[in-house]
Every structure is written in C-alpha cells, then in structure tokens.
Motif scaffolding. Structure first.
Motif, short mmCIF file in Angstrom:
data_model
loop_
_atom_site.label_atom_id
_atom_site.label_comp_id
_atom_site.label_asym_id
_atom_site.label_seq_id
_atom_site.Cartn_x
_atom_site.Cartn_y
_atom_site.Cartn_z
N LEU A 29 1.37 -5.38 5.66
CA LEU A 29 0.90 -6.26 4.59
C LEU A 29 1.61 -5.93 3.27
N GLU A 30 1.68 -4.64 2.95
CA GLU A 30 2.31 -4.25 1.68
C GLU A 30 3.80 -4.57 1.68
N ASP A 31 4.46 -4.41 2.83
CA ASP A 31 5.89 -4.75 2.90
C ASP A 31 6.10 -6.23 2.63
N LEU A 32 5.28 -7.04 3.27
CA LEU A 32 5.41 -8.50 3.08
C LEU A 32 5.16 -8.88 1.63
N LYS A 33 4.10 -8.29 1.04
CA LYS A 33 3.77 -8.62 -0.35
C LYS A 33 4.84 -8.11 -1.30
N ASP A 34 5.36 -6.92 -1.03
CA ASP A 34 6.37 -6.35 -1.94
C ASP A 34 7.62 -7.23 -2.01
N LEU A 36 7.72 -10.44 -1.59
CA LEU A 36 7.38 -11.62 -2.40
C LEU A 36 7.30 -11.24 -3.88
N ARG A 37 6.77 -10.05 -4.17
CA ARG A 37 6.68 -9.60 -5.59
C ARG A 37 8.07 -9.46 -6.19
N ARG A 38 8.98 -8.90 -5.43
CA ARG A 38 10.35 -8.71 -5.96
C ARG A 38 10.95 -10.04 -6.37
N TYR A 165 -5.61 -17.71 -2.60
CA TYR A 165 -5.26 -16.29 -2.49
C TYR A 165 -4.09 -15.98 -3.42
N ARG A 166 -4.21 -14.83 -4.10
CA ARG A 166 -3.21 -14.50 -5.11
C ARG A 166 -2.39 -13.29 -4.71
N LEU A 167 -1.16 -13.31 -5.22
CA LEU A 167 -0.31 -12.13 -5.12
C LEU A 167 -0.33 -11.50 -6.50
N GLY A 168 -0.86 -10.27 -6.59
CA GLY A 168 -0.96 -9.60 -7.88
C GLY A 168 0.15 -8.57 -8.04
N GLN A 169 -0.05 -7.69 -9.01
CA GLN A 169 0.99 -6.69 -9.31
C GLN A 169 1.01 -5.55 -8.28
N GLY A 170 0.03 -5.49 -7.42
CA GLY A 170 0.09 -4.52 -6.33
C GLY A 170 -0.78 -3.29 -6.54
N GLY A 171 -1.53 -3.28 -7.65
CA GLY A 171 -2.39 -2.11 -7.89
C GLY A 171 -3.78 -2.29 -7.31
N GLY A 172 -4.12 -3.51 -6.93
CA GLY A 172 -5.46 -3.78 -6.42
C GLY A 172 -6.50 -3.76 -7.54
N TRP A 173 -6.04 -3.76 -8.81
CA TRP A 173 -6.95 -3.69 -9.97
C TRP A 173 -7.87 -4.91 -9.96
N TYR A 174 -7.28 -6.08 -9.84
CA TYR A 174 -8.10 -7.29 -9.88
C TYR A 174 -8.90 -7.48 -8.60
N ASP A 175 -8.33 -7.11 -7.46
CA ASP A 175 -9.12 -7.26 -6.22
C ASP A 175 -10.42 -6.48 -6.33
N ARG A 176 -10.34 -5.31 -6.94
CA ARG A 176 -11.56 -4.51 -7.09
C ARG A 176 -12.44 -5.08 -8.19
N ALA A 177 -11.83 -5.46 -9.33
CA ALA A 177 -12.63 -5.95 -10.46
C ALA A 177 -13.37 -7.24 -10.10
N LEU A 178 -12.69 -8.13 -9.37
CA LEU A 178 -13.27 -9.46 -9.14
C LEU A 178 -14.51 -9.43 -8.25
N GLN A 179 -14.71 -8.31 -7.58
CA GLN A 179 -15.95 -8.18 -6.79
C GLN A 179 -17.17 -8.27 -7.71
N HIS A 180 -16.95 -8.03 -9.01
CA HIS A 180 -18.08 -8.03 -9.96
C HIS A 180 -18.23 -9.37 -10.69
N ASP A 205 -7.94 -7.91 4.22
CA ASP A 205 -9.39 -8.02 4.18
C ASP A 205 -9.95 -7.98 2.77
N HIS A 206 -9.27 -7.19 1.89
CA HIS A 206 -9.79 -6.96 0.54
C HIS A 206 -9.40 -8.08 -0.44
N ASP A 207 -8.48 -8.96 -0.04
CA ASP A 207 -7.99 -9.97 -0.98
C ASP A 207 -9.07 -11.01 -1.25
N LEU A 208 -9.33 -11.26 -2.54
CA LEU A 208 -10.35 -12.24 -2.93
C LEU A 208 -9.66 -13.46 -3.51
N1 LIG Z 1 -11.65 -3.75 -2.90
C1 LIG Z 1 -10.75 -2.80 -2.60
N2 LIG Z 1 -11.15 -1.60 -2.15
C2 LIG Z 1 -10.26 -0.66 -1.86
N3 LIG Z 1 -8.93 -0.80 -1.93
C3 LIG Z 1 -8.46 -1.96 -2.35
C4 LIG Z 1 -9.35 -3.03 -2.72
N4 LIG Z 1 -8.60 -4.05 -3.12
C5 LIG Z 1 -7.31 -3.66 -3.03
N5 LIG Z 1 -7.22 -2.40 -2.56
C6 LIG Z 1 -5.98 -1.65 -2.32
O1 LIG Z 1 -5.13 -1.78 -3.45
C7 LIG Z 1 -3.77 -1.89 -3.03
C8 LIG Z 1 -3.10 -3.10 -3.64
O2 LIG Z 1 -3.74 -4.28 -3.19
P1 LIG Z 1 -3.04 -5.67 -3.33
O3 LIG Z 1 -1.66 -5.60 -2.80
O4 LIG Z 1 -3.92 -6.73 -2.76
O5 LIG Z 1 -2.98 -5.80 -4.92
P2 LIG Z 1 -2.74 -7.06 -5.78
O6 LIG Z 1 -3.77 -8.10 -5.53
O7 LIG Z 1 -1.32 -7.47 -5.62
O8 LIG Z 1 -2.93 -6.44 -7.24
P3 LIG Z 1 -3.96 -6.74 -8.38
O9 LIG Z 1 -5.27 -7.04 -7.74
O10 LIG Z 1 -3.98 -5.51 -9.20
O11 LIG Z 1 -3.42 -7.89 -9.14
C9 LIG Z 1 -3.77 -1.95 -1.53
O12 LIG Z 1 -3.42 -0.68 -1.05
C10 LIG Z 1 -5.20 -2.27 -1.18
O13 LIG Z 1 -5.56 -1.69 0.06
#
Ligand SMILES: Nc1ncnc2c1ncn2[C@@H]1O[C@H](COP(=O)(O)OP(=O)(O)OP(=O)(O)O)[C@@H](O)[C@H]1O
Ligand SMILES: Nc1nc2c(c(=O)[nH]1)N(C=O)[C@@H](CNc1ccc(C(=O)N[C@@H](CCC(=O)O)C(=O)O)cc1)CN2
Length: 224
Positions: A29-34, A36-38, A165-180, A205-208
């Motif tokens: 998944l990360e390879d595919l997304k990376d 696209l990010r590039r 579904y969005r492609l973000g910067q790859g930190g998962g910051w928003y995927d985690r934040a948006l749960q709230h 699975d974690h992508d919102l």
């Molecule tokens: N809710 C979550 N809980 C735990 N790990 C998560 C969660 N969401 C994302 N991650 C992890 O964060 C990393 C980056 O996720 P992803 O590639 O989806 O980020 P992104 O959507 O591109 O970035 P961002 O959300 O910051 O814009 C992945 O390793 C993923 O497993």
C-alpha cells in the motif's frame, strides 16, 4: 435485459462511486501511494506563483459559498489548514473565516507531531518552526478531540478519488485526526482541479473518506 434483472436494479439515484481496492499488505500500500505522491508533488512544484495566488482566491470564494450554505456565523467553529507554498492555498480563506467571526482551528504539530489544534488569529501570529513545515499558532488550544466542535473541516490532500478517498502527505496525521470529526459530511477535501483522481486510489483499512471535494472552480458532495 430480463424481467428479473430489471427487478434487481437499484430504485433511484446515481450509482455509488467506485472505491479503490482495499489493500491489506501495508508495504504494498505504501509503495503504491508513494509513487502517486511523487508524481503529485512533482506537478505541484511546477505551478507558478500567479496560478497559486489565483487558485487561493478562488478557493476562498468557494469556501465563502459553503459557509453561507451551512449558515455558519459568529462563534461557530471551522477547522482548516495553513497551506505550505505548494499546496492549494488557504491564506485568503483563513482571513475570510476570521472576518466572519468564526472560530478557526488549524493544526499544531507539537513536539512529536501530535495532533493538536490551535486558534488562527491572523497570519502575523503564526510561527514558522522549521523549513517545510506548515506555519502554526504559537500554542495549542486543545488536542484532537477539539475537532468534534468543527461544523466544517477543510482538509489538504494530494489527490482525492470519486469515492472521497484521499492521498495525503503520508504521515497519517489526518487519518488519525479525522476520526474525531463530528460527521463525514463536515469533512471537505481541497485539491487542485487536475488532482481529482478519475481512477480509484489504493486504500487501506485506516483511510477515511471526505464527504465533499472543493477545488478552485467547483465543489460537490461525494456520491451526489
Ligand atoms: N488511524 C490510524 N491508526 C494507526 N495508524 C494509522 C492510522 N491512520 C494512518 N496510519 C498510519 O500512518 C501511515 C500513513 O498513512 P497514509 O499513507 O494513509 O497517510 P496519508 O493519508 O497519506 O497522510 P495524512 O493523513 O497525514 O494526510 C501508515 O503507516 C498508516 O498505517
Ligand atoms: N498545510 C498542511 N498542514 C498540515 C498537514 C498538511 O498536509 N498540510 N498535515 C498532513 O499530514 C499535518 C502535518 N504535516 C506536516 C507536513 C510536513 C512536515 C515536515 O516536517 N516536513 C519536512 C519537509 C518536507 C518537505 O520539504 O516536503 C520537514 O520539515 O523536514 C511535518 C508535518 C498537519 N498539518
């Protein structure tokens, strides 16, 4: 078409937009997304200042319409982002939201890139903590649970597909934040027009998904 096919057809409304393949293998998944990010980052870095400024002004106009539609007014909370130079610009949007006396929350990364939020009170009040990092308010107003108070959440992305579904910067910051966030319909992803993906993005699975998409020229609800 046979009689039974006709019976099985959905009652009314457009078909649900296609979702990308759910990929369990996180490395794949990360390879595919990376990849696209590039490509997305390369295209962004090629845009000139005039294009970016015009796009930022148009985004603010689109947001103003949305704020009117949602009947947001003084004291209501909107979450947004402080754009970095290559991202769809939000500085005119942030100023506009303040002018309307809305409470504007933007990310504060904190020490370990925590998911805090601080109040935007004007560009001049923002700190630039490190090169490449978005500008931030000097202090946090609260943690990720603050997001629940936002009637509207403006989210950055590199690409967004038809299912939201969005492609973000790859930190998962928003995927985690948006749960709230209080509700998916409050979440609006912002991309340039040519960043709307016409084929589904790979997703884990974690992508919102976002509930709506906004570009410099248009905005629409997912599935509408
Ligand atoms: N809710 C979550 N809980 C735990 N790990 C998560 C969660 N969401 C994302 N991650 C992890 O964060 C990393 C980056 O996720 P992803 O590639 O989806 O980020 P992104 O959507 O591109 O970035 P961002 O959300 O910051 O814009 C992945 O390793 C993923 O497993
Ligand atoms: N404007 C904006 N704010 C956002 C995000 C975003 O995508 N855009 N985020 C979305 O997740 C979160 C965090 N994003 C971050 C973005 C960059 C770095 C950072 O440290 N960048 C590198 C430079 C990378 C580069 O030059 O491309 C660095 O400073 O070393 C940290 C967090 C929250 N705020």
């Amino acid at each position: 078409m046979t009689g039974s096919d006709a019976d099985a057809a959905p009652a009314a409304g457009p078909p649900a937009p296609a979702r990308g393949p759910l990929i369990d293998d996180l490395d794949e998944l990360e390879d595919l997304k990376d990849e696209l990010r590039r490509a997305a980052r390369k295209r962004r870095s090629g845009r000139d200042a005039r294009f970016r400024e015009e796009a930022a002004e148009r985004i603010a106009l689109q947001v103003a319409e949305l704020v009117d539609e949602l009947e947001l007014g003084p004291g209501d909370t909107v979450a947004a982002y402080v754009s970095r130079p290559v991202e769809p610009g939000t500085l005119p949007t942030l100023e506009l939201l303040r002018e309307r006396s809305l409470r504007v929350l933007v990310p504060v990364l904190g020490q370990a890139l925590t998911r805090d939020w601080g109040e935007f009170t004007g560009v001049g009040d923002l700190d630039h903590r490190a090169p490449g990092r978005p500008m931030e308010p000097p202090e946090a107003a609260g943690d990720c649970s603050l997001l629940r108070e936002a009637r509207l959440v403006l989210v950055p992305a590199l690409r967004i597909d038809e299912a939201g579904y969005r492609l973000g910067q790859g930190g998962g910051w928003y995927d985690r934040a948006l749960q709230h966030a209080r509700d998916v319909s409050a979440i609006v992803g912002i991309v340039y027009d040519d960043e709307v993906a016409d084929t589904p993005l790979p997703r884990g699975d974690h992508d919102l998904p976002v509930g709506s998409v906004l570009t410099p020229t248009r905005r629409w609800r997912i599935g509408a």
